[in-house]
Design a protein around this motif. Sequence first.
Motif, mmCIF file in Angstrom:
data_model
loop_
_atom_site.group_PDB
_atom_site.id
_atom_site.type_symbol
_atom_site.label_atom_id
_atom_site.label_comp_id
_atom_site.label_asym_id
_atom_site.label_seq_id
_atom_site.Cartn_x
_atom_site.Cartn_y
_atom_site.Cartn_z
ATOM 1 N N LYS A 119 0.847 -1.194 0.000
ATOM 2 C CA LYS A 119 0.000 0.000 0.000
ATOM 3 C C LYS A 119 0.885 1.247 0.000
ATOM 4 N N LYS A 120 0.672 2.136 -0.988
ATOM 5 C CA LYS A 120 1.506 3.324 -1.143
ATOM 6 C C LYS A 120 0.634 4.571 -1.268
ATOM 7 N N ASP A 121 1.183 5.686 -0.795
ATOM 8 C CA ASP A 121 0.559 6.976 -1.059
ATOM 9 C C ASP A 121 0.812 7.357 -2.514
ATOM 10 N N ASN A 122 0.188 8.446 -2.973
ATOM 11 C CA ASN A 122 0.365 8.879 -4.368
ATOM 12 C C ASN A 122 1.668 9.663 -4.531
ATOM 13 N N PHE A 123 2.740 9.063 -4.102
ATOM 14 C CA PHE A 123 4.077 9.651 -4.220
ATOM 15 C C PHE A 123 4.849 8.868 -5.273
ATOM 16 N N ILE A 124 5.501 9.603 -6.171
ATOM 17 C CA ILE A 124 6.341 8.957 -7.185
ATOM 18 C C ILE A 124 7.713 9.604 -7.180
ATOM 19 N N PHE A 125 8.717 8.768 -7.063
ATOM 20 C CA PHE A 125 10.103 9.220 -7.165
ATOM 21 C C PHE A 125 10.691 8.660 -8.453
ATOM 22 N N PHE A 126 11.292 9.554 -9.245
ATOM 23 C CA PHE A 126 11.944 9.110 -10.475
ATOM 24 C C PHE A 126 13.082 10.071 -10.792
ATOM 25 N N SER A 127 14.285 9.556 -10.802
ATOM 26 C CA SER A 127 15.467 10.360 -11.110
ATOM 27 C C SER A 127 16.357 9.561 -12.041
ATOM 28 N N SER A 128 16.904 10.210 -13.061
ATOM 29 C CA SER A 128 17.742 9.481 -14.009
ATOM 30 C C SER A 128 18.690 10.425 -14.724
ATOM 31 N N ASN A 129 19.638 9.833 -15.425
ATOM 32 C CA ASN A 129 20.580 10.594 -16.239
ATOM 33 C C ASN A 129 20.011 10.828 -17.632
ATOM 34 N N ILE A 130 20.599 11.778 -18.327
ATOM 35 C CA ILE A 130 20.300 12.015 -19.741
ATOM 36 C C ILE A 130 21.410 11.347 -20.538
ATOM 37 N N TRP A 131 21.050 10.415 -21.396
ATOM 38 C CA TRP A 131 22.056 9.650 -22.117
ATOM 39 C C TRP A 131 22.295 10.222 -23.515
ATOM 40 N N LYS A 132 23.553 10.237 -23.880
ATOM 41 C CA LYS A 132 23.963 10.841 -25.145
ATOM 42 C C LYS A 132 23.468 10.058 -26.353
ATOM 43 N N LYS A 133 23.474 8.717 -26.263
ATOM 44 C CA LYS A 133 23.187 7.888 -27.430
ATOM 45 C C LYS A 133 21.886 7.103 -27.319
ATOM 46 N N GLU A 134 21.006 7.497 -26.391
ATOM 47 C CA GLU A 134 19.748 6.775 -26.214
ATOM 48 C C GLU A 134 18.561 7.748 -26.248
ATOM 49 N N GLU A 151 8.956 12.331 -20.774
ATOM 50 C CA GLU A 151 7.495 12.330 -20.777
ATOM 51 C C GLU A 151 6.941 11.892 -19.422
ATOM 52 N N PHE A 152 7.614 10.929 -18.779
ATOM 53 C CA PHE A 152 7.166 10.471 -17.467
ATOM 54 C C PHE A 152 7.352 11.573 -16.427
ATOM 55 N N ILE A 153 8.474 12.272 -16.484
ATOM 56 C CA ILE A 153 8.723 13.384 -15.558
ATOM 57 C C ILE A 153 7.673 14.476 -15.754
ATOM 58 N N ARG A 154 7.396 14.827 -17.014
ATOM 59 C CA ARG A 154 6.391 15.861 -17.296
ATOM 60 C C ARG A 154 5.020 15.443 -16.777
ATOM 61 N N PHE A 155 4.670 14.193 -17.021
ATOM 62 C CA PHE A 155 3.368 13.702 -16.576
ATOM 63 C C PHE A 155 3.251 13.784 -15.059
ATOM 64 N N CYS A 156 4.269 13.319 -14.360
ATOM 65 C CA CYS A 156 4.230 13.309 -12.897
ATOM 66 C C CYS A 156 4.171 14.720 -12.320
ATOM 67 N N LYS A 157 4.831 15.649 -12.987
ATOM 68 C CA LYS A 157 4.840 17.034 -12.498
ATOM 69 C C LYS A 157 3.496 17.730 -12.696
ATOM 70 N N THR A 158 2.776 17.347 -13.743
ATOM 71 C CA THR A 158 1.541 18.066 -14.080
ATOM 72 C C THR A 158 0.285 17.431 -13.498
ATOM 73 N N ASP A 159 0.329 16.136 -13.152
ATOM 74 C CA ASP A 159 -0.850 15.481 -12.591
ATOM 75 C C ASP A 159 -0.964 15.839 -11.112
ATOM 76 N N THR A 160 -2.033 16.544 -10.765
ATOM 77 C CA THR A 160 -2.180 17.080 -9.402
ATOM 78 C C THR A 160 -2.372 16.001 -8.342
ATOM 79 N N ARG A 161 -2.682 14.779 -8.765
ATOM 80 C CA ARG A 161 -2.854 13.695 -7.796
ATOM 81 C C ARG A 161 -1.524 13.183 -7.260
ATOM 82 N N ILE A 162 -0.437 13.509 -7.957
ATOM 83 C CA ILE A 162 0.877 12.946 -7.643
ATOM 84 C C ILE A 162 1.728 13.926 -6.856
ATOM 85 N N VAL A 163 2.358 13.448 -5.824
ATOM 86 C CA VAL A 163 3.439 14.175 -5.159
ATOM 87 C C VAL A 163 4.728 13.630 -5.760
ATOM 88 N N PHE A 164 5.408 14.473 -6.542
ATOM 89 C CA PHE A 164 6.553 14.004 -7.316
ATOM 90 C C PHE A 164 7.866 14.541 -6.774
#
Length: 299
Positions: free
Chosen positions: A114-129, A138-151
Amino acid sequence: MDSNFTQFNNKPILIFKVDDAIAVIDNDDPTGVQQELYEIASVYFVTNKLLDHDSYKQPKVKPLYPHYPVNIVPLYCRVFGINLLRYLKLKDVIQQIYILLRRPLYGQYKRSFKKDNFIFFSSNIWKKEPETNYIRAEFIRFCKTDTRIVFKGGFIPRSDGNNYGFDNELNEERYSPKMFSKLSATSKIALNNPAVCGAVSWRLAEYLNQGLFVLSFPFKIELPHNFMHGAEVHFIEKTGQFKPVLDKVVDDSDYHEVIAARGKFYFDTYCTPGAQAKYVVDSILNGESNLKEDLKHSS
């Protein structure tokens, strides 16, 4: 330590014997097997057995279950001992121990889904991917804009200053491996997306151990036991499906818990160190038995 294999010292490759059978565990990025090792091995295990790579279609290549790096300093020093200083430069030994010490210790996480509506996501920016960068952004943008999520999280700025147009998705905070694991364990959803060369990130195994709801893009690798959609993992094909998935797990807590619980069961069944070791040894012994049988029939 065997002086015949010193060229592989301090590389993500383990060469070892079970009885008289030589086996290899290749934990490197999936760019193909080390053919000279493949020729002498009874079994050649790889972390990411890409489905569309000819090198991995050879008969002795076997996939491993998901796994992740942890702090094994006592074991590392006990296994290799003084040979660490005989075969490696002091700075390389210090660097390895430093890397290991920063990782979390291995442990079986308690079954808590059972989890609260908290999402943690951190990553690098890759040169060749670029595909991976796009999915993550897109996942970061979605999490930041959806008001249900504490990001919490975002992209880590690149050291060369070129963030490939993702400045709005940057996060100035950096997380140690231990803090990363701690924050991940509380996340409502854990995103698994294609890693380098189509590999599956090692974080997948940690997410499963933590009992998280894993949202994943299709795998490009073979596993000994594949995941099923709607069972251990929820698969999606495109980033536009982020919202319907969140709608479902918010509105249907039972579905969220079932996926998380089955993922945890998969880890506890196949991915623990003991289960992985048994799979490796059994595969080697079976491979040797089959080889002897083939030789017997061919003689």
